[in-house]
Design a protein around this motif. Structure first.
Motif, short mmCIF file in Angstrom:
data_model
loop_
_atom_site.label_atom_id
_atom_site.label_comp_id
_atom_site.label_asym_id
_atom_site.label_seq_id
_atom_site.Cartn_x
_atom_site.Cartn_y
_atom_site.Cartn_z
N UNK A 742 31.15 30.77 41.00
CA UNK A 742 31.65 30.05 42.15
C UNK A 742 33.14 30.20 42.36
N UNK A 743 33.75 31.25 41.82
CA UNK A 743 35.18 31.43 41.95
C UNK A 743 35.50 32.35 43.12
N UNK A 744 36.73 32.25 43.59
CA UNK A 744 37.22 33.13 44.64
C UNK A 744 37.48 34.50 44.02
N UNK A 745 36.79 35.53 44.53
CA UNK A 745 36.89 36.86 43.96
C UNK A 745 37.71 37.78 44.85
N UNK A 746 37.53 37.65 46.18
CA UNK A 746 38.22 38.55 47.08
C UNK A 746 38.22 38.00 48.48
N UNK A 747 38.74 38.80 49.41
CA UNK A 747 38.75 38.43 50.82
C UNK A 747 38.66 39.70 51.65
N UNK A 748 37.95 39.60 52.77
CA UNK A 748 37.84 40.73 53.68
C UNK A 748 38.85 40.56 54.82
#
Length: 982
Positions: A742-748
């Motif tokens: 449930x962690x923030x991994x990336x962004x588009x």
């Protein structure tokens, strides 16, 4: 003991079992009369000694004697000697019970003309028996008593005519003993055999006498005589018990046990003893009786004979031996334990224990065949190849039987996989699947996998008339069938074994098929799933129309030469106007319902106008391929499709149930070879024409080259160029969340355009114009540079950037990526390039070279919109790929109890399994509901993005959102594992 005493007589006697009429033993005088050996006579049916002409009469006399007990007076008979010559004798017989309850016949031979044997014969025999014998009349009076019972001749003579009680009082016996004897006699005179033991105290110690009373009845069923026996069992009751137990163990053993003669001579390697299990074992090999000849002379099959001879050659006079025999003629395995029996230093016999281990070996053999079939299936072998491996051992193990599998083909007809007979295959494959389904609903209504066994098809009474009608035309007679069911209980097919002859023993082949049912069902279900996925790869799951890849292949075939040289082909693209608002207002289920209705209407129109291809390209976009001459009339009728409202069912407040909705669409045409030279140009021009129609608010537009200089396109293109100079473009960033932790991994990074005059222009409007105007390269380079600069400020978060096919095919694209990374200071390991399906297939050789070079430097490669075409599957195998991004069209149906929902789940599941098998991560976009997220987590998806977590955020909003995002979400409760590397 009685039998031994009888056979020691000097008279010509034979003792015969009163039930089977088989010879239990003979005296030397009897064998001498017939010039036969005791060995040849023991166990022989007595009636077989008579010539055929007298056999029935003699058999009747023997049965009468056995049933009634009436003594048989001397009667002349002819008996066969060892040479087969008739020897004329007088035959006399009486019925004699032995201790233990066995009824026997005592038969005496006399020379014809000499009359009956001496009257004193039986008395002489009984007087010399080493056990107590007495005879009583029905009132219990002594009629006879032998010396073994009463030694004193005077007492013995005085006992005649006395009852038990009278004799007991005379001799002063204890009253209890006398009462016990009288009690047993009363029961014996009523026809019940009695046995009990009496204990005596003697100077030498305790003595145990086992008593027995045996009633002898006449033809009227009344007891005429009671014979009493007594034997001393004091000597070793423990030994007697052990012998009894041993005999019981040997006779009741399920393992064949035999003793083989090891002494040199004619009897060498003959079987001197075999237990009942051995007889049963031999009967299974066609030997009804235990042969008297040595084992090398037994009538065995050639393969079995070689195995037995090899075993006999390994016998050793001093060593124990353990081995496993394979009897190939019976496809049977037996574990053999051999022990020498020695007399001093000489081995006189071998004790052999056989244990049938066929089932274990056949199970292992089946497991090997199942493993081979699974390997073939996993390597991509078609179903008939894996089934051949699975069923290959059946025919060899069961001669005459032929196995096969019956399933449904693409057309819904039955298909035979395997070779039973040409008639069988031809007749079965003429029947629809419905025949098989109906038959098994009647045969196995509960779906428990119950077998069908038909000993003779020509005399079968089957529950289904259609199946009954097939039976004379199948070319087989005996059939064994087992239904195959899937995990959901659906009928997958039928496993069959057939034999050309009727009434064949089917038990072994049925068990063999049972061992393979689970594997066969798994292979068939896998085959069905693969065919379904293949169909989904070429068919739009929502509408049933062609999908993009099928249309592209069809168009390529037309352009490569299937079309006439003078034929003009028109390619059309149709897009619904403001369809997004309908989805937002009524919900995606209502939108899907409308798309299905529209597909049905379009299909009907296209059928009337000879349209070559109709496809759903994705979302609300449809494509058509038709002869250009038909375009005007076709366009008119296509426009009329939207004059009739669409009815959608929804429970939302805004629409209510059964709402009527009117929509409009925009249609763009491009014509080959008038304006387009290849498929790519056809698609681009049709897309531009559709956009032009949408901007002009007309239904249809045919692409014209001069259209590029039109005011609207020129205005938008000019605005794009101005905005590139003035910096009117900006980026938003949509978070990508790791499923496991449930962690923030990336962004588009997503491109947005707000023009000072035109306002906000959606990407689906300005991107086609940018591509047509040659601006996509500059616009894409700006996006890449700007996104990298922003991502360099982040810590531990990856950046995903979309790359157009124009950029990907540019010769300096790799240099642009390197420059963006160097200029921003962003690590190559944190950059993910999302390439589209079109970009992958336009120039695969250059694409592979460019992407591999970047990937070698640490950049990750992602396939965008995965699942919308088969070419993406090919790309996974041929291109360097780290990530698959499943198209949102497959996500919004997840969690819905509908056909589309189940099909989307199947596609996503197959995509995840395939990707993970190759070490590729899977990203799902367009995740909007917790139900969708839960389904994706269950299916093993790695990353998710969508409005459930956040929309596209500005750089400032993204920074705040990132600070507020928790370290872990509750949703999927999976163990923490490493996700996308930094």
């Amino acid at each position: 003991m009685i039998l031994s005493a009888l056979l020691g007589s000097a008279e010509a006697l034979a003792v015969v079992d009163a039930v089977t009429l088989h010879i239990l033993g003979t005296t030397d005088a009897f064998t001498a009369r017939l010039q036969r050996s005791r060995r040849s006579l023991d166990g022989l049916p007595f009636w077989s000694l008579f010539p055929a002409a007298e056999r029935d009469h003699a058999l009747e006399r023997l049965r009468t004697l056995a049933q009634t007990g009436e003594p048989c007076p001397a009667s002349p008979f002819a008996l066969l000697d060892a040479t087969g010559q008739a020897v004329h004798m007088d035959l006399t017989g009486v019925r004699l019970p032995l201790p233990g309850g066995q009824q026997t016949l005592l038969l005496t031979l006399g020379v014809c003309g000499e009359g009956a044997p001496p009257p004193s014969l039986l008395a002489d025999v009984l007087d010399n028996l080493p056990l107590d014998v007495a005879a009583f009349d029905p009132q219990g009076r002594y009629l006879y008593v032998n010396p073994a019972a009463i030694r004193d001749p005077a007492v013995r003579a005085g006992a005649i005519g006395l009852t038990h009680r009278e004799y007991g009082r005379w001799r002063g016996h204890p009253a209890r003993r006398t009462a016990t004897r009288d009690h047993h006699f009363q029961l014996a005179r009523e026809g019940a055999v009695q046995q009990w033991e009496e204990y005596f105290s003697t100077p030498g110690g305790h003595k145990i006498i086992r008593r027995a009373l045996w009633p002898v009845t006449g033809q009227d069923g009344q007891v005429r005589l009671v014979i009493g026996y007594g034997s001393d069992v004091t000597a070793s009751p423990e030994q007697t018990q052990r012998v009894t137990l041993l005999e019981t163990m040997v006779n009741t053993s399920v393992d064949p046990l035999l003793v083989v003669d090891a002494r040199p001579g004619p009897a060498y390697l003959s079987v001197v003893y075999g237990n009942p299990a051995l007889h049963e074992f031999l009967r299974s090999h066609g030997l009804d009786q235990l042969p008297e000849t040595p084992m090398p002379d037994w009538p065995l099959g050639e393969g079995n004979r070689r195995t037995v001879m090899d075993m006999l050659g390994r016998l050793h006079p001093t060593e124990l031996r353990r081995d496993v025999l394979h009897l190939p003629d019976a496809h049977q395995w037996a574990e053999v334990n051999i022990s020498p029996i020695r007399d001093g230093d000489t081995c006189v016999y071998w004790a052999i224990n056989l244990r049938d281990v066929t089932e274990a070996y056949q199970t292992a053999e089946v497991q090997t065949q199942v493993a081979r079939a699974n390997r073939l299936a996993l390597s991509g072998s078609p179903l008939h190849g894996s089934m051949a491996a699975l069923l290959g051992g059946v025919a060899a193990a069961h001669p005459g039987w032929r196995p096969a599998l019956v399933i449904a083909n693409h057309a819904g007809m039955q298909q035979v996989i395997g070779t039973i007979s040409d008639e069988f295959t031809e007749r079965v494959q003429r029947e629809p699947l419905a025949t098989m389904e109906r038959f098994w609903q009647l045969t196995d209504p509960d779906g428990q996998g119950e077998p069908l066994i038909v000993p003779d098809l020509l005399n079968a009474d089957l529950p289904d008339p259609a199946a009954q009608a097939m039976t004379p035309h199948l070319g087989v007679r005996s059939v064994v069938e087992l239904p195959l069911y899937g995990r959901a209980g659906q009928l997958l097919g039928v496993l069959i074994a057939a034999h050309p002859d009727p009434h064949r023993w089917s038990g072994p082949v049925l068990e063999d098929l049972r061992r393979r049912v689970s594997a066969a069902a798994m292979l068939v279900e896998q085959h069905v799933q693969q065919e379904r996925l293949a169909a989904l790869a070429f068919t739009d799951p929502l509408t049933g129309l062609m999908n993009r890849v099928t249309l592209s292949e069809h168009l390529d075939r037309q352009l490569r030469g299937e079309a006439r040289p003078d034929q003009r082909l028109a390619f059309g693209l149709m897009d619904l106007d403001r369809f997004k608002f309908l989805n937002d207002g009524y919900g995606h289920p209502a939108g899907d319902q409308l798309l299905r209705q529209l597909a049905g209407r379009l299909d009907a129109v296209c059928a009337r106008h000879g349209v070559q291809a109709l496809a759903r390209m994705g979302g609300d976009e449809f494509a058509l391929l038709v002869d250009a001459a038909r375009v005007p009339a076709l366009t008119v009728e296509l426009g009329a499709v939207f004059d009739t409202p669409f009815e959608i069912s929804t429970g939302t407040v805004s629409g209510g149930a059964g709402s009527l909705v009117l929509l409009q669409a925009s249609l763009g045409w491009s014509v080959y070879p008038d304006t387009a030279a290849d498929a790519s140009e056809l698609h681009q021009q049709a897309d531009a024409a559709m956009y032009s129609a949408k901007r002009r608010q007309v239904f249809s537009q045919v692409f014209e080259p001069v259209a590029r200089t039109g005011l609207q396109t020129l205005t938008l293109e000019t605005a794009l160029r101005e905005s590139l100079r003035n910096g009117d473009f900006h980026l938003v960033f949509q978070p990508q969340i790791g499923v496991r932790r449930g962690t923030l991994v990336g962004a588009e990074a997503l491109l947005r355009w707000t023009h000072p005059v035109l306002g906000t222009v959606p990407p689906d409007q300005f991107i086609p114009v940018a591509e047509m105007g040659g601006l996509m390269g500059a616009l894409g380079a700006w996006v890449l540079r700007t996104a990298c600069q922003e991502a360099a400020r982040w810590t531990g978060v990856c950046l995903s950037v979309n790359v157009s096919s124009v950029q990907l095919n540019a010769p300096d694209f790799a240099s642009e990526v390197r420059a963006a990374l160097t200029g921003s200071g962003l690590s190559a390991r944190r950059l993910v390039l999302e390439v589209t399906e079109t970009g992958l297939v336009d120039n695969p050789a250059r694409t592979r070279e460019t992407l591999q070079a970047l990937r070698d430097e640490g950049v990750r490669i992602s396939i965008d919109d995965f699942g919308t075409g088969y070419s993406s599957l090919v790309s996974v195998r041929t291109l360097p790929v780290d990530e698959l991004k499943i198209d949102r069209s497959f996500i919004h149906d997840l969690g819905q109890d509908s056909q589309a929902g189940r099909e989307s789940r199947a596609i996503v599941s197959a995509s995840v399994l395939m990707a993970h098998a190759m070490g590729i991560d899977v990203v799902a976009e367009g995740v909007e509901t917790p139900e969708q997220a839960a389904q994706l987590a269950e299916l093993g998806c790695d990353l998710m993005q969508g409005w459930l977590y956040a929309p596209g955020l500005s750089a400032e909003q993204f920074a705040r959102w990132r600070g507020q995002w928790p370290e872990r979400v509750t949703a999927p409760g999976l163990p923490a594992q490493p996700e996308r590397p930094d």
